[in-house]
Scaffold this motif. Structure first.
Motif, PDB file in Angstrom:
ATOM      1  N   SER A   1     -18.409  18.895  19.127  1.00  0.00           N
ATOM      2  CA  SER A   1     -17.607  18.321  18.051  1.00  0.00           C
ATOM      3  C   SER A   1     -18.434  18.108  16.787  1.00  0.00           C
ATOM      4  O   SER A   1     -17.894  17.944  15.712  1.00  0.00           O
ATOM      5  CB  SER A   1     -17.001  16.985  18.497  1.00  0.00           C
ATOM      6  OG  SER A   1     -18.021  16.081  18.875  1.00  0.00           O
ATOM      7  N   PHE A   2     -19.767  18.130  16.936  1.00  0.00           N
ATOM      8  CA  PHE A   2     -20.631  17.982  15.766  1.00  0.00           C
ATOM      9  C   PHE A   2     -21.019  19.328  15.171  1.00  0.00           C
ATOM     10  O   PHE A   2     -21.497  19.385  14.040  1.00  0.00           O
ATOM     11  CB  PHE A   2     -21.911  17.214  16.144  1.00  0.00           C
ATOM     12  CG  PHE A   2     -21.636  15.798  16.555  1.00  0.00           C
ATOM     13  CD1 PHE A   2     -21.453  14.804  15.602  1.00  0.00           C
ATOM     14  CD2 PHE A   2     -21.538  15.469  17.886  1.00  0.00           C
ATOM     15  CE1 PHE A   2     -21.184  13.506  15.981  1.00  0.00           C
ATOM     16  CE2 PHE A   2     -21.274  14.165  18.280  1.00  0.00           C
ATOM     17  CZ  PHE A   2     -21.093  13.174  17.321  1.00  0.00           C
ATOM     18  N   ASN A   3     -20.844  20.395  15.930  1.00  0.00           N
ATOM     19  CA  ASN A   3     -21.212  21.732  15.477  1.00  0.00           C
ATOM     20  C   ASN A   3     -20.245  22.752  16.070  1.00  0.00           C
ATOM     21  O   ASN A   3     -19.561  22.469  17.053  1.00  0.00           O
ATOM     22  CB  ASN A   3     -22.634  22.082  15.943  1.00  0.00           C
ATOM     23  CG  ASN A   3     -23.685  21.221  15.282  1.00  0.00           C
ATOM     24  OD1 ASN A   3     -23.972  21.357  14.100  1.00  0.00           O
ATOM     25  ND2 ASN A   3     -24.263  20.299  16.057  1.00  0.00           N
TER      26      ASN A   3
ATOM     27  N   ARG B   1     -15.526  22.357   8.886  1.00  0.00           N
ATOM     28  CA  ARG B   1     -16.390  21.193   9.005  1.00  0.00           C
ATOM     29  C   ARG B   1     -15.794  20.006   8.252  1.00  0.00           C
ATOM     30  O   ARG B   1     -15.183  20.159   7.200  1.00  0.00           O
ATOM     31  CB  ARG B   1     -17.779  21.489   8.437  1.00  0.00           C
ATOM     32  CG  ARG B   1     -18.609  22.420   9.303  1.00  0.00           C
ATOM     33  CD  ARG B   1     -20.014  22.525   8.742  1.00  0.00           C
ATOM     34  NE  ARG B   1     -20.862  23.366   9.575  1.00  0.00           N
ATOM     35  CZ  ARG B   1     -21.526  22.940  10.633  1.00  0.00           C
ATOM     36  NH1 ARG B   1     -21.420  21.666  10.998  1.00  0.00           N
ATOM     37  NH2 ARG B   1     -22.289  23.750  11.339  1.00  0.00           N
TER      38      ARG B   1
ATOM     39  N   LEU C   1     -20.481  15.726  10.096  1.00  0.00           N
ATOM     40  CA  LEU C   1     -20.357  15.030  11.380  1.00  0.00           C
ATOM     41  C   LEU C   1     -19.488  15.729  12.398  1.00  0.00           C
ATOM     42  O   LEU C   1     -19.589  15.437  13.587  1.00  0.00           O
ATOM     43  CB  LEU C   1     -19.806  13.616  11.149  1.00  0.00           C
ATOM     44  CG  LEU C   1     -20.664  12.691  10.280  1.00  0.00           C
ATOM     45  CD1 LEU C   1     -19.972  11.351  10.106  1.00  0.00           C
ATOM     46  CD2 LEU C   1     -22.042  12.515  10.886  1.00  0.00           C
ATOM     47  N   ALA C   2     -18.625  16.643  11.982  1.00  0.00           N
ATOM     48  CA  ALA C   2     -17.693  17.235  12.944  1.00  0.00           C
ATOM     49  C   ALA C   2     -17.279  18.636  12.523  1.00  0.00           C
ATOM     50  O   ALA C   2     -17.291  18.984  11.334  1.00  0.00           O
ATOM     51  CB  ALA C   2     -16.466  16.347  13.085  1.00  0.00           C
ATOM     52  N   TRP C   3     -16.924  19.425  13.535  1.00  0.00           N
ATOM     53  CA  TRP C   3     -16.346  20.746  13.337  1.00  0.00           C
ATOM     54  C   TRP C   3     -15.025  20.778  14.097  1.00  0.00           C
ATOM     55  O   TRP C   3     -14.981  20.500  15.299  1.00  0.00           O
ATOM     56  CB  TRP C   3     -17.279  21.833  13.879  1.00  0.00           C
ATOM     57  CG  TRP C   3     -16.774  23.235  13.673  1.00  0.00           C
ATOM     58  CD1 TRP C   3     -16.946  24.020  12.583  1.00  0.00           C
ATOM     59  CD2 TRP C   3     -16.018  24.020  14.602  1.00  0.00           C
ATOM     60  NE1 TRP C   3     -16.355  25.239  12.760  1.00  0.00           N
ATOM     61  CE2 TRP C   3     -15.776  25.269  13.993  1.00  0.00           C
ATOM     62  CE3 TRP C   3     -15.515  23.777  15.885  1.00  0.00           C
ATOM     63  CZ2 TRP C   3     -15.058  26.275  14.623  1.00  0.00           C
ATOM     64  CZ3 TRP C   3     -14.802  24.777  16.516  1.00  0.00           C
ATOM     65  CH2 TRP C   3     -14.576  26.018  15.887  1.00  0.00           C
ATOM     66  N   ILE C   4     -13.933  21.085  13.383  1.00  0.00           N
ATOM     67  CA  ILE C   4     -12.598  21.051  13.974  1.00  0.00           C
ATOM     68  C   ILE C   4     -12.051  22.474  14.071  1.00  0.00           C
ATOM     69  O   ILE C   4     -11.963  23.178  13.059  1.00  0.00           O
ATOM     70  CB  ILE C   4     -11.644  20.186  13.122  1.00  0.00           C
ATOM     71  CG1 ILE C   4     -12.179  18.755  13.046  1.00  0.00           C
ATOM     72  CG2 ILE C   4     -10.236  20.211  13.706  1.00  0.00           C
ATOM     73  CD1 ILE C   4     -11.370  17.853  12.159  1.00  0.00           C
TER      74      ILE C   4
ATOM     75  N   THR D   1     -10.649  20.354  21.186  1.00  0.00           N
ATOM     76  CA  THR D   1     -11.966  20.778  20.724  1.00  0.00           C
ATOM     77  C   THR D   1     -12.695  21.644  21.740  1.00  0.00           C
ATOM     78  O   THR D   1     -13.600  22.394  21.383  1.00  0.00           O
ATOM     79  CB  THR D   1     -12.836  19.540  20.428  1.00  0.00           C
ATOM     80  OG1 THR D   1     -12.889  18.725  21.597  1.00  0.00           O
ATOM     81  CG2 THR D   1     -12.256  18.739  19.280  1.00  0.00           C
ATOM     82  N   ARG D   2     -12.311  21.569  23.013  1.00  0.00           N
ATOM     83  CA  ARG D   2     -13.058  22.268  24.049  1.00  0.00           C
ATOM     84  C   ARG D   2     -12.277  23.387  24.732  1.00  0.00           C
ATOM     85  O   ARG D   2     -12.819  24.441  25.011  1.00  0.00           O
ATOM     86  CB  ARG D   2     -13.524  21.256  25.103  1.00  0.00           C
ATOM     87  CG  ARG D   2     -14.360  21.840  26.208  1.00  0.00           C
ATOM     88  CD  ARG D   2     -15.096  20.745  26.952  1.00  0.00           C
ATOM     89  NE  ARG D   2     -16.066  20.086  26.072  1.00  0.00           N
ATOM     90  CZ  ARG D   2     -16.644  18.919  26.341  1.00  0.00           C
ATOM     91  NH1 ARG D   2     -16.311  18.272  27.445  1.00  0.00           N
ATOM     92  NH2 ARG D   2     -17.528  18.404  25.508  1.00  0.00           N
TER      93      ARG D   2
END
Length: 262
Positions: A46-48, A154, A158-161, A220-221
């Motif tokens: 979630s951060f990259n 991004r 802090l996050a990548w969606i 996210t996964r």
């Protein structure tokens, strides 16, 4: 103790098939376990953007079945071209190279098994002359998947969606192992005798493919992937089918399945 050659071939084949199923199951286990381990180490995706994708695919294959052995089978036995269609089961391991490009390694398995009888012949007891025709293909491929549009965005640092939809085009090459079998009763066209036998040809071939598909993010996964693919391949007929021209191993395949990324 020495086994009969046909029995030895069957033992080797069944053992290799169990190894294949085990390998595909390992892909799923790794897909479930590794993301959790990565998150526990604090390197959550979630951060990259994700670096690796693991997935299972289920689908349906339609071989083109355009060579001499398929024509011969359809002319003499109650077998149609559609009888060579088969359910496909496979796995895929993908590596994120850049925003618009992945490299993917795939392994799959498909087999048709058709019960048939001779069209114009019956036995001395007026019973049909029956046999089974089996056609197995195991592709191992490596290729690229090109995404025309960005797959996510991004939010600050802090996050990548991920985006909901991510269509792609693919191309690649690999190796295709095949096995063509006919087991049962047959007619000797010289003596008109009816006999039982097992005929087999197996081997391998290089293949090339083109594909198109779409990834649909479930969060996210997890994601769902649908794909259509056409592959080109052919190989020499061997063992009991020497004299036939090359077997056509090309065909179309449609698949769908779940993937996990981390």
């Amino acid at each position: 103790m020495k086994w009969h050659p046909r029995v030895e071939r069957k033992i080797v084949w069944y053992a290799s098939r169990r190894h294949l199923i085990g390998a595909l199951s390992a892909i799923l286990v790794a897909g479930l376990a590794l993301p959790g381990a990565a998150a526990a180490q604090g390197s959550g995706f979630s951060f990259n953007p994700p670096k690796v994708t693991l997935g299972l695919r289920l689908g349906y294959s339609l071989p083109s079945a355009g060579s001499e052995i398929f024509d011969f089978t359809q002319e003499n036995l109650t077998v149609d071209k559609s009888d060579f269609n088969a359910v496909y089961f496979g796995g895929e391991f993908g590596v994120w190279i850049i925003e618009h490009l992945d490299v993917a390694l795939g392994l799959g398995y498909e087999r048709s098994d058709t019960r048939s009888e001779f069209k114009d012949w019956v036995g001395d007891d007026d019973l049909p002359i029956e046999q089974n025709t089996r056609f197995t293909r195991i592709p191992l491929t490596v290729g690229v998947k090109a995404y025309p549009w960005e797959r996510g965005r991004r939010i600050g640092s802090l996050a990548w969606i991920p985006k909901r939809w991510a269509p792609y085009l693919g191309a690649g090459a690999g190796v295709l192992w095949y096995r063509f079998e006919q087991i049962g009763e047959f007619v000797d066209f010289e003596t008109f005798d009816i006999f039982y036998d097992e005929f087999e040809s197996r081997g391998s071939s290089l293949l090339a493919y083109l594909s198109a598909g779409v990834d649909v993010s479930l969060g996210t996964r997890w994601l769902v992937t649908g794909e259509a693919r056409y592959a080109w391949a052919s190989a020499e007929m061997e063992r009991d089918f020497v004299g036939f021209d090359k077997i056509d191993l090309a065909g179309f395949r449609a698949t769908a399945g779940f993937s996990v990324r981390f």
